[in-house]
Design a protein around this motif. Structure first.
Motif, PDB file in Angstrom:
ATOM      1  N   THR A 148       0.967  -1.360   0.569  1.00 59.83           N
ATOM      2  CA  THR A 148       0.377   0.261   0.194  1.00 59.83           C
ATOM      3  C   THR A 148       0.642   1.482  -0.117  1.00 59.83           C
ATOM      4  OG1 THR A 148      -0.184  -0.123   2.758  1.00 59.83           O
ATOM      5  CG2 THR A 148      -1.979  -1.404   1.576  1.00 59.83           C
ATOM      6  N   ARG A 149       0.565   2.542  -0.621  1.00 58.28           N
ATOM      7  CA  ARG A 149       0.678   3.590  -0.456  1.00 58.28           C
ATOM      8  C   ARG A 149       1.533   4.153   1.244  1.00 58.28           C
ATOM      9  NH1 ARG A 149       0.145   9.035  -2.977  1.00 58.28           N
ATOM     10  NH2 ARG A 149       0.725  10.656  -1.584  1.00 58.28           N
ATOM     11  N   ARG A 150       0.413   3.697   1.976  1.00 60.84           N
ATOM     12  CA  ARG A 150       0.995   3.862   3.469  1.00 60.84           C
ATOM     13  C   ARG A 150       2.129   2.928   3.716  1.00 60.84           C
ATOM     14  NH1 ARG A 150      -0.016   6.235   8.224  1.00 60.84           N
ATOM     15  NH2 ARG A 150      -1.956   7.166   7.399  1.00 60.84           N
ATOM     16  N   ALA A 151       2.163   1.950   3.442  1.00 62.83           N
ATOM     17  CA  ALA A 151       3.540   1.315   4.072  1.00 62.83           C
ATOM     18  C   ALA A 151       4.605   1.157   3.164  1.00 62.83           C
ATOM     19  CB  ALA A 151       2.748  -0.518   3.854  1.00 62.83           C
ATOM     20  N   PHE A 185       5.636   4.343   1.927  1.00 66.01           N
ATOM     21  CA  PHE A 185       5.992   5.366   2.542  1.00 66.01           C
ATOM     22  C   PHE A 185       6.884   5.526   4.012  1.00 66.01           C
ATOM     23  CE2 PHE A 185       3.944   9.968   0.346  1.00 66.01           C
ATOM     24  CZ  PHE A 185       3.974   8.959  -0.135  1.00 66.01           C
ATOM     25  N   ALA A 186       5.977   4.349   4.536  1.00 61.22           N
ATOM     26  CA  ALA A 186       6.432   3.461   6.062  1.00 61.22           C
ATOM     27  C   ALA A 186       8.140   3.554   5.823  1.00 61.22           C
ATOM     28  CB  ALA A 186       5.797   2.994   6.911  1.00 61.22           C
ATOM     29  N   ARG A 187       8.131   2.382   4.299  1.00 60.71           N
ATOM     30  CA  ARG A 187       9.316   2.097   4.567  1.00 60.71           C
ATOM     31  C   ARG A 187      10.246   2.491   4.008  1.00 60.71           C
ATOM     32  NH1 ARG A 187       9.571  -1.239  -1.099  1.00 60.71           N
ATOM     33  NH2 ARG A 187      10.131   0.257  -1.102  1.00 60.71           N
ATOM     34  N   ASP A 188       9.853   3.399   3.392  1.00 64.32           N
ATOM     35  CA  ASP A 188      11.002   4.976   2.936  1.00 64.32           C
ATOM     36  C   ASP A 188      11.313   5.707   3.314  1.00 64.32           C
ATOM     37  OD1 ASP A 188      11.427   2.733   0.931  1.00 64.32           O
ATOM     38  OD2 ASP A 188       9.796   3.482  -0.688  1.00 64.32           O
ATOM     39  N   GLY A 189      10.812   5.996   4.772  1.00 64.90           N
ATOM     40  CA  GLY A 189      10.877   6.665   5.636  1.00 64.90           C
ATOM     41  C   GLY A 189      10.092   7.924   5.527  1.00 64.90           C
ATOM     42  N   GLY A 190       8.994   7.849   4.152  1.00 60.43           N
ATOM     43  CA  GLY A 190       8.527   9.273   3.986  1.00 60.43           C
ATOM     44  C   GLY A 190       9.697   9.764   3.083  1.00 60.43           C
ATOM     45  N   ARG A 191      10.166   9.986   2.866  1.00 56.39           N
ATOM     46  CA  ARG A 191      11.361  10.159   2.069  1.00 56.39           C
ATOM     47  C   ARG A 191      11.004  10.078   0.590  1.00 56.39           C
ATOM     48  NH1 ARG A 191      13.217  15.452   3.669  1.00 56.39           N
ATOM     49  NH2 ARG A 191      11.656  14.988   6.075  1.00 56.39           N
ATOM     50  N   ALA A 238      13.950  14.564  -0.287  1.00 59.11           N
ATOM     51  CA  ALA A 238      12.861  15.196  -0.378  1.00 59.11           C
ATOM     52  C   ALA A 238      11.252  14.826   0.076  1.00 59.11           C
ATOM     53  CB  ALA A 238      12.188  16.135  -1.585  1.00 59.11           C
ATOM     54  N   PRO A 239       9.980  15.057   1.347  1.00 56.38           N
ATOM     55  CA  PRO A 239       9.769  14.841   1.691  1.00 56.38           C
ATOM     56  C   PRO A 239       8.609  13.968   0.359  1.00 56.38           C
ATOM     57  CG  PRO A 239       9.357  16.805   2.449  1.00 56.38           C
ATOM     58  CD  PRO A 239      10.711  16.625   1.223  1.00 56.38           C
ATOM     59  N   ALA A 240       8.119  12.450   0.329  1.00 51.77           N
ATOM     60  CA  ALA A 240       7.533  11.540  -0.341  1.00 51.77           C
ATOM     61  C   ALA A 240       5.697  12.292  -0.453  1.00 51.77           C
ATOM     62  CB  ALA A 240       7.272  10.186  -0.155  1.00 51.77           C
ATOM     63  N   THR A 241       6.018  11.803  -1.857  1.00 45.70           N
ATOM     64  CA  THR A 241       4.320  12.938  -2.647  1.00 45.70           C
ATOM     65  C   THR A 241       3.359  11.160  -3.406  1.00 45.70           C
ATOM     66  OG1 THR A 241       5.035  13.937  -4.098  1.00 45.70           O
ATOM     67  CG2 THR A 241       4.951  15.019  -2.159  1.00 45.70           C
ATOM     68  N   SER A 242       4.758  10.759  -4.014  1.00 48.37           N
ATOM     69  CA  SER A 242       3.971   9.930  -4.999  1.00 48.37           C
ATOM     70  C   SER A 242       4.540   8.529  -4.904  1.00 48.37           C
ATOM     71  CB  SER A 242       3.829  10.074  -6.131  1.00 48.37           C
ATOM     72  OG  SER A 242       5.326  10.897  -6.835  1.00 48.37           O
ATOM     73  N   LEU A 243       3.899   7.102  -5.017  1.00 47.21           N
ATOM     74  CA  LEU A 243       4.980   6.579  -5.075  1.00 47.21           C
ATOM     75  C   LEU A 243       5.434   6.457  -7.054  1.00 47.21           C
ATOM     76  CD1 LEU A 243       2.184   3.733  -4.177  1.00 47.21           C
ATOM     77  CD2 LEU A 243       4.114   5.010  -3.033  1.00 47.21           C
ATOM     78  N   ASP A 244       6.146   6.364  -6.902  1.00 52.10           N
ATOM     79  CA  ASP A 244       7.476   5.154  -8.277  1.00 52.10           C
ATOM     80  C   ASP A 244       7.297   3.869  -8.551  1.00 52.10           C
ATOM     81  OD1 ASP A 244       8.850   6.498 -10.608  1.00 52.10           O
ATOM     82  OD2 ASP A 244      10.506   5.478  -9.653  1.00 52.10           O
ATOM     83  N   HIS A 245       7.511   3.617  -9.867  1.00 52.19           N
ATOM     84  CA  HIS A 245       7.616   2.173 -10.585  1.00 52.19           C
ATOM     85  C   HIS A 245       9.429   1.842 -11.103  1.00 52.19           C
ATOM     86  CE1 HIS A 245       3.501   1.189 -10.429  1.00 52.19           C
ATOM     87  NE2 HIS A 245       3.571   0.339  -9.654  1.00 52.19           N
ATOM     88  N   VAL A 246      10.168   1.748 -10.011  1.00 53.41           N
ATOM     89  CA  VAL A 246      12.069   2.106 -10.501  1.00 53.41           C
ATOM     90  C   VAL A 246      12.226   1.851 -11.867  1.00 53.41           C
ATOM     91  CG1 VAL A 246      14.528   0.957  -9.854  1.00 53.41           C
ATOM     92  CG2 VAL A 246      12.316   1.341  -8.219  1.00 53.41           C
ATOM     93  N   VAL A 247      11.072   0.924 -12.165  1.00 47.91           N
ATOM     94  CA  VAL A 247      11.303   0.239 -14.050  1.00 47.91           C
ATOM     95  C   VAL A 247       9.547   0.773 -13.918  1.00 47.91           C
ATOM     96  CG1 VAL A 247      11.092  -1.634 -15.385  1.00 47.91           C
ATOM     97  CG2 VAL A 247      12.495  -1.550 -13.754  1.00 47.91           C
ATOM     98  N   LEU A 292       0.923  -0.780  10.482  1.00 43.54           N
ATOM     99  CA  LEU A 292       1.654  -0.369   9.876  1.00 43.54           C
ATOM    100  C   LEU A 292       0.611  -0.293   7.852  1.00 43.54           C
ATOM    101  CD1 LEU A 292       4.997  -0.062   9.918  1.00 43.54           C
ATOM    102  CD2 LEU A 292       3.434   1.610  10.749  1.00 43.54           C
ATOM    103  N   GLY A 293       0.294  -1.212   7.202  1.00 44.20           N
ATOM    104  CA  GLY A 293       0.088  -1.637   6.051  1.00 44.20           C
ATOM    105  C   GLY A 293      -1.483  -1.806   6.304  1.00 44.20           C
ATOM    106  N   THR A 294      -2.750  -1.318   7.562  1.00 45.02           N
ATOM    107  CA  THR A 294      -3.913  -1.165   7.977  1.00 45.02           C
ATOM    108  C   THR A 294      -4.068   0.471   7.517  1.00 45.02           C
ATOM    109  OG1 THR A 294      -4.044  -0.756   9.983  1.00 45.02           O
ATOM    110  CG2 THR A 294      -4.118  -2.801   9.506  1.00 45.02           C
ATOM    111  N   GLY A 295      -2.902   1.366   7.089  1.00 46.38           N
ATOM    112  CA  GLY A 295      -3.262   2.732   6.684  1.00 46.38           C
ATOM    113  C   GLY A 295      -3.826   2.834   8.268  1.00 46.38           C
TER     114      GLY A 295
END
Ligand SMILES: [Zn+2]
Length: 179
Positions: A71-74, A76-82, A88-97, A148-151
């Motif tokens: 999930t988006r929240r999970a 963000f939690a794994r990546d420290g919100g960055r 910079a503060p994270a605002t979105s999810l990105d697919h590396v590939v 954390l994944g429950t949001g």
């Protein structure tokens, strides 16, 4: 509706329930409160404090543990919100590939990113851009991630989640660079 964290008898985080349900567990002596919300409920005979965290009196064997939901929240939690590219503060999810280039929607390919990096990156890969990942993305492990994944979250839960795979929750947001 406020929620409470339920811990196993061993203190392992189990699940999140509505706080009224946690109160019933305490009143029926199935659990004890280990952290309170500070708010109270008045019944006919007494005043009871609504728990923020309860611990079950009897150990519950957890039979099945599936993968941690992506999930988006999970993420963000794994990546420290960055943002994993520029911190910079994270605002979105990105697919590396990028998905357009066959990238999968899996823990190993999804990271938190800022709007700027996400827009610059577009449909390109990091090798196209000469960018590097600060850390290799992996699926999180540990019982804390189910919570954390429950949001749902509550600062009072942090001391109970940190020893079970969420130690980073203790770290200040800007401490990642020096850690
Ligand atoms: Zn960025």
């Amino acid at each position: 509706m406020p929620h409470a964290l339920v811990l196993n008898a061993t203190y392992e985080p189990l699940c999140v329930v509505p706080d009224r349900r946690a109160l019933v567990l305490v009143l029926s002596r199935k659990a004890v409160a280990v952290a309170d919300t500070g708010s109270v409920v008045h019944s006919v005979r007494r005043v009871v404090t609504v728990p923020a965290v309860v611990r079950l009196n009897r150990y519950v064997k957890v039979v099945h543990r599936g993968p941690v939901p992506l999930t988006r929240r999970a993420v963000f939690a794994r990546d420290g919100g960055r943002c994993v590219y520029c911190t910079a503060p994270a605002t979105s999810l990105d697919h590396v590939v990028p998905r357009s280039r066959g990238g999968l929607h899996v823990w190993e390919n999804v990271v938190s990113a800022c709007h700027r990096c996400n827009r610059i990156k577009g449909d390109r890969t990091i090798s196209d851009l000469g960018w590097r990942l600060r850390v290799v993305p992996r699926p999180p492990s540990g019982p804390a991630w189910r919570i954390l994944g429950t949001g749902r979250s509550d600062p009072r839960w942090v001391p109970f989640l940190a020893p079970f795979g969420a130690a980073h929750l203790y770290a200040p947001a800007d401490a990642s660079a020096s850690a």
